[in-house]
Scaffold this active site. Structure first.
Site, PDB file in Angstrom:
ATOM      1  N   CYS A   1     -10.075  -4.478  -4.859  1.00 26.85           N
ATOM      2  CA  CYS A   1     -10.797  -5.632  -4.108  1.00 26.85           C
ATOM      3  C   CYS A   1     -12.448  -5.355  -4.019  1.00 26.85           C
ATOM      4  O   CYS A   1     -12.669  -4.201  -3.738  1.00 26.85           O
ATOM      5  CB  CYS A   1     -10.125  -5.627  -3.025  1.00 26.85           C
TER       6      CYS A   1
ATOM      7  N   ASP B   1      -7.361  -3.873   7.855  1.00 31.82           N
ATOM      8  CA  ASP B   1      -6.707  -5.184   6.942  1.00 31.82           C
ATOM      9  C   ASP B   1      -5.881  -6.232   7.764  1.00 31.82           C
ATOM     10  O   ASP B   1      -5.490  -7.355   7.323  1.00 31.82           O
ATOM     11  CB  ASP B   1      -5.667  -4.644   5.981  1.00 31.82           C
TER      12      ASP B   1
ATOM     13  N   ARG C   1      -7.218  -0.051  -8.002  1.00 33.60           N
ATOM     14  CA  ARG C   1      -7.399   1.492  -7.758  1.00 33.60           C
ATOM     15  C   ARG C   1      -6.603   2.610  -8.036  1.00 33.60           C
ATOM     16  O   ARG C   1      -6.931   3.931  -7.639  1.00 33.60           O
ATOM     17  CB  ARG C   1      -8.126   1.497  -5.954  1.00 33.60           C
TER      18      ARG C   1
ATOM     19  N   ASN D   1       0.737  -1.288   0.110  1.00 31.65           N
ATOM     20  CA  ASN D   1       0.015  -0.224  -0.037  1.00 31.65           C
ATOM     21  C   ASN D   1       0.746   1.340  -0.065  1.00 31.65           C
ATOM     22  O   ASN D   1       0.161   2.053  -0.035  1.00 31.65           O
ATOM     23  CB  ASN D   1      -1.117   0.180   1.126  1.00 31.65           C
TER      24      ASN D   1
ATOM     25  N   VAL E   1     -14.412   0.509   9.390  1.00 36.03           N
ATOM     26  CA  VAL E   1     -13.771   1.481   8.101  1.00 36.03           C
ATOM     27  C   VAL E   1     -14.430   1.120   7.073  1.00 36.03           C
ATOM     28  O   VAL E   1     -14.744   1.973   6.247  1.00 36.03           O
ATOM     29  CB  VAL E   1     -12.433   0.956   8.102  1.00 36.03           C
TER      30      VAL E   1
HETATM   31  N1  EPU Z   1     -14.494   6.376   1.199  1.00 34.88           N
HETATM   32  C1  EPU Z   1     -15.625   7.243   0.813  1.00 34.88           C
HETATM   33  N2  EPU Z   1     -15.312   7.953  -0.336  1.00 34.88           N
HETATM   34  C2  EPU Z   1     -14.284   8.009  -0.807  1.00 34.88           C
HETATM   35  C3  EPU Z   1     -13.088   7.362  -0.528  1.00 34.88           C
HETATM   36  C4  EPU Z   1     -13.238   6.595   0.565  1.00 34.88           C
HETATM   37  O1  EPU Z   1     -16.703   6.992   1.054  1.00 34.88           O
HETATM   38  O2  EPU Z   1     -13.949   8.917  -1.883  1.00 34.88           O
HETATM   39  C5  EPU Z   1     -14.629   5.491   2.408  1.00 34.88           C
HETATM   40  C6  EPU Z   1     -14.458   3.935   1.934  1.00 34.88           C
HETATM   41  O3  EPU Z   1     -15.549   3.542   1.346  1.00 34.88           O
HETATM   42  C7  EPU Z   1     -13.998   3.510   3.305  1.00 34.88           C
HETATM   43  C8  EPU Z   1     -13.451   4.466   4.306  1.00 34.88           C
HETATM   44  O4  EPU Z   1     -13.633   5.801   3.426  1.00 34.88           O
HETATM   45  O5  EPU Z   1     -15.346   3.118   4.034  1.00 34.88           O
HETATM   46  C9  EPU Z   1     -11.939   4.421   4.009  1.00 34.88           C
HETATM   47  O6  EPU Z   1     -11.216   4.008   2.767  1.00 34.88           O
HETATM   48  P1  EPU Z   1     -10.049   4.778   2.328  1.00 34.88           P
HETATM   49  O7  EPU Z   1     -10.284   5.679   1.372  1.00 34.88           O
HETATM   50  O8  EPU Z   1      -9.117   4.932   3.540  1.00 34.88           O
HETATM   51  O9  EPU Z   1      -9.307   3.519   1.625  1.00 34.88           O
HETATM   52  P2  EPU Z   1      -8.473   3.334   0.376  1.00 34.88           P
HETATM   53  O10 EPU Z   1      -7.527   4.652   0.200  1.00 34.88           O
HETATM   54  O11 EPU Z   1      -9.298   2.953  -0.653  1.00 34.88           O
HETATM   55  C10 EPU Z   1      -6.366   2.118   1.425  1.00 34.88           C
HETATM   56  C11 EPU Z   1      -5.835   0.726   1.197  1.00 34.88           C
HETATM   57  C12 EPU Z   1      -6.799  -0.496   1.650  1.00 34.88           C
HETATM   58  C13 EPU Z   1      -6.904  -0.084   3.150  1.00 34.88           C
HETATM   59  C14 EPU Z   1      -7.516   1.361   3.461  1.00 34.88           C
HETATM   60  C15 EPU Z   1      -7.749   1.681   4.961  1.00 34.88           C
HETATM   61  C16 EPU Z   1      -4.713   0.807  -0.455  1.00 34.88           C
HETATM   62  C17 EPU Z   1      -4.316   0.481  -2.323  1.00 34.88           C
HETATM   63  N3  EPU Z   1      -5.626   0.453  -0.109  1.00 34.88           N
HETATM   64  O12 EPU Z   1      -7.635   2.182   0.830  1.00 34.88           O
HETATM   65  O13 EPU Z   1      -5.940  -1.580   1.402  1.00 34.88           O
HETATM   66  O14 EPU Z   1      -7.971  -1.143   3.521  1.00 34.88           O
HETATM   67  O15 EPU Z   1      -6.766   2.307   2.810  1.00 34.88           O
HETATM   68  O16 EPU Z   1      -6.750   1.444   5.589  1.00 34.88           O
HETATM   69  O17 EPU Z   1      -3.642   1.690  -0.104  1.00 34.88           O
HETATM   70  C18 EPU Z   1      -5.880  -4.054   1.124  1.00 34.88           C
HETATM   71  O18 EPU Z   1      -4.876  -3.731   1.193  1.00 34.88           O
HETATM   72  O19 EPU Z   1      -6.379  -5.090   1.091  1.00 34.88           O
HETATM   73  C19 EPU Z   1      -6.862  -2.705   1.258  1.00 34.88           C
HETATM   74  C20 EPU Z   1      -8.068  -2.822   0.903  1.00 34.88           C
END
Ligand code: EPU
Length: 467
Positions: free
Chosen positions: A137, A325, A113, A41, A347
């Site tokens: 995912c 995670d 993503r 990540n 989350v």
């Molecule tokens: N959210 C929204 N709108 C947005 C963005 C996020 O509603 O525009 C919500 C999401 O739906 C979720 C929450 O905010 O409910 C948190 O999402 P976040 O944006 O923090 O997650 P992400 O950046 O999409 C990264 C990791 C994830 C990890 C999360 C939380 C990467 C590529 N992915 O996702 O990792 O779970 O942060 O720490 O960095 C994994 O490694 O398996 C994985 C899913």
């Protein structure tokens, strides 16, 4: 186009692996040493940061995971160079940058993503891009509304179309932005866009995960001035130009926790070379509470089961909370703990779907719409099954399982290791998105398995097709 040439088989990159399976004969404790490298990540985000400059960038401690390969291909499609220059080292140079064609954008967005994070480099250097509907995912809706709102606040023009979003900008402008939730991706979006924007951006309610700090370290090396202040405020002073960097990526604390849970669940003992204590304090506390123990050294962390496993109540949260995670492998270990455990997922609204396969194996996991175990979260009033009650210990039995997402996938591997009999796990290519050479590591730890054993049985195929 050639790949960066890590150990990722072409069938994984081309999404042709869903028919190949991993067969695990359970009942053995995992014992020995494996190593973790740079975090899945952070690596892709550091690669995106390299697109902010026309100078050469060097990234070290790069893991051979398919997400890195896919982003490498994406950088090349954008006109950048990506070269594998040594063990775990890549050199990148985006002297010129051009937006992806719609077809390329659609292809990459279907697998990851990360394309949404191209906005900063492309808006700043090219002035436009198109983001099709995103993949990644399958763990719930995962919208990008926060991303689009922060880009609009930085001065981008955002046009939603039937198949995606088109963004354009002349010059991004600093802004005072408050995120509705400390989203990791939206915080990265602001960082990658605001470093080249005019003057100052103040981001409040920002995510402060160690992976974010790792990205800030890269951007600081590139010439940005970014300060992380109290109460989740990040201030970014825009600069006219960024320059190249050399960086060693932080170790993967998600993979480390997964191996720790494998040691716990199988009553084994695993030394994870390269693991870093400071990024995992919350996990280590929970690990001890449930009956595990660990020893930290300069080289890594050793994990083992210290006695009978005890039930716990915990909730996932943004940093410094217990990571979402870490939840899935931990839940598998909790199926072996004495008593009733509660896990409240705060989350993601829909990250317990994988537990139905654990129940098919003999676990007793019941899902609830209420916020169980303490505090209320934003999903409490919204009818989502986001709390799990796990009654243990329950013996598990081998079965056929289809991997729905990366973390659930590795947790199924742990469940199969604990189970009596043989388990056949399909769609293991998804696990390779974030676990480097995991089958080799399992073998090195004494697991009894066959990799790449061909397609799923008819029963499972029927289940996959109807899912
Ligand atoms: N959210 C929204 N709108 C947005 C963005 C996020 O509603 O525009 C919500 C999401 O739906 C979720 C929450 O905010 O409910 C948190 O999402 P976040 O944006 O923090 O997650 P992400 O950046 O999409 C990264 C990791 C994830 C990890 C999360 C939380 C990467 C590529 N992915 O996702 O990792 O779970 O942060 O720490 O960095 C994994 O490694 O398996 C994985 C899913």
């Amino acid at each position: 186009m050639s790949t960066i040439s890590f150990d990722v088989p072409p069938e994984v990159l081309d999404n042709r692996e869903s028919e190949r399976a991993l067969r695990v004969r359970g009942g053995r404790s995992l014992r020995g040493e494996i190593s973790v490298r740079g975090a899945k990540n952070t690596l892709p985000k550091n690669m995106v940061a390299s697109l902010l400059t026309d100078q050469e960038c060097v990234l070290r401690n790069v893991a051979g995971v398919s997400d890195v390969e896919i982003v490498g291909r994406m950088v090349r499609a954008l006109g950048g160079e990506v070269e594998h220059t040594g063990s775990g080292e890549i050199r990148m140079c985006a002297a010129r940058l051009a937006p992806l064609s719609r077809g390329e954008a659609a292809e990459f967005s279907g697998r990851s993503r990360i394309p949404v994070l191209l906005c900063g480099p492309l808006l700043n250097r090219v002035g436009e891009l198109f983001i099709p509907d995103l993949g990644g995912c399958d763990i719930g809706p995962r919208p990008i509304d926060f991303h689009l709102e922060v880009l609009a606040e930085l001065g981008a023009r955002v046009e939603e179309t039937s198949d995606g979003v088109r963004l354009t900008a002349r010059r991004l402008q600093g802004a005072r932005i408050r995120l509705p939730y400390p989203s990791v991706g939206a915080t990265e979006q602001v960082l990658l866009a605001a470093v080249l924007a005019e003057v100052v951006t103040e981001l409040s309610n920002a995510a402060i995960e160690p992976e974010i700090i790792d990205l800030i370290a890269v951007l600081q090396k590139m010439g940005a001035t970014i300060s992380v202040e109290t109460d989740r405020v990040i201030t970014i002073n825009g600069v006219a130009q960024m320059h190249g960097f050399e960086h060693t990526a932080m170790p993967d604390r998600l993979e480390t926790a997964s191996w720790a849970c494998a040691a716990l669940a199988t009553d084994g003992r695993i030394f994870v070379s390269g693991a870093h204590q400071l990024d995992m304090m919350t996990f280590l506390n929970a690990f001890r509470r449930v009956g595990g123990d660990f020893r930290v050294s300069d080289e890594g962390i050793e994990f083992w089961r210290a006695g009978p496993l005890r039930s716990v109540a915990l909730e996932t949260d943004v940093h410094p909370g217990f990571m979402t995670d870490w939840q899935q492998p931990f839940v598998v270990a909790l199926t072996q703990a004495e008593g009733v455990s509660i896990v409240h997922e705060t989350v993601y609204e829909d990250r317990f779907g994988y537990t139905s396969a654990l129940n098919d194996m003999g676990a007793q996991v019941q899902l609830y719409r209420d916020c169980l175990g303490g505090r209320s979260c934003r999903f409490g009033q919204r009818n989502h099954l986001h709390s799990a009650v796990i009654v243990g210990p329950t013996p598990l039995r081998g079965t056929e399982i289809h991997v729905p997402d990366l973390r659930a996938g590795f947790s199924y591997v742990i469940a199969a290791l604990v189970a009596d009999g043989v388990s056949t796990i399909t769609n293991v290519g998804l696990i390779r998105r974030g676990y480097e050479s995991f089958e080799d590591k399992l073998r090195a730890l004494g697991a009894d398995l066959d990799a790449g054993v061909g397609s799923a049985s008819r029963t499972l195929r029927r289940r996959i097709v109807s899912a």
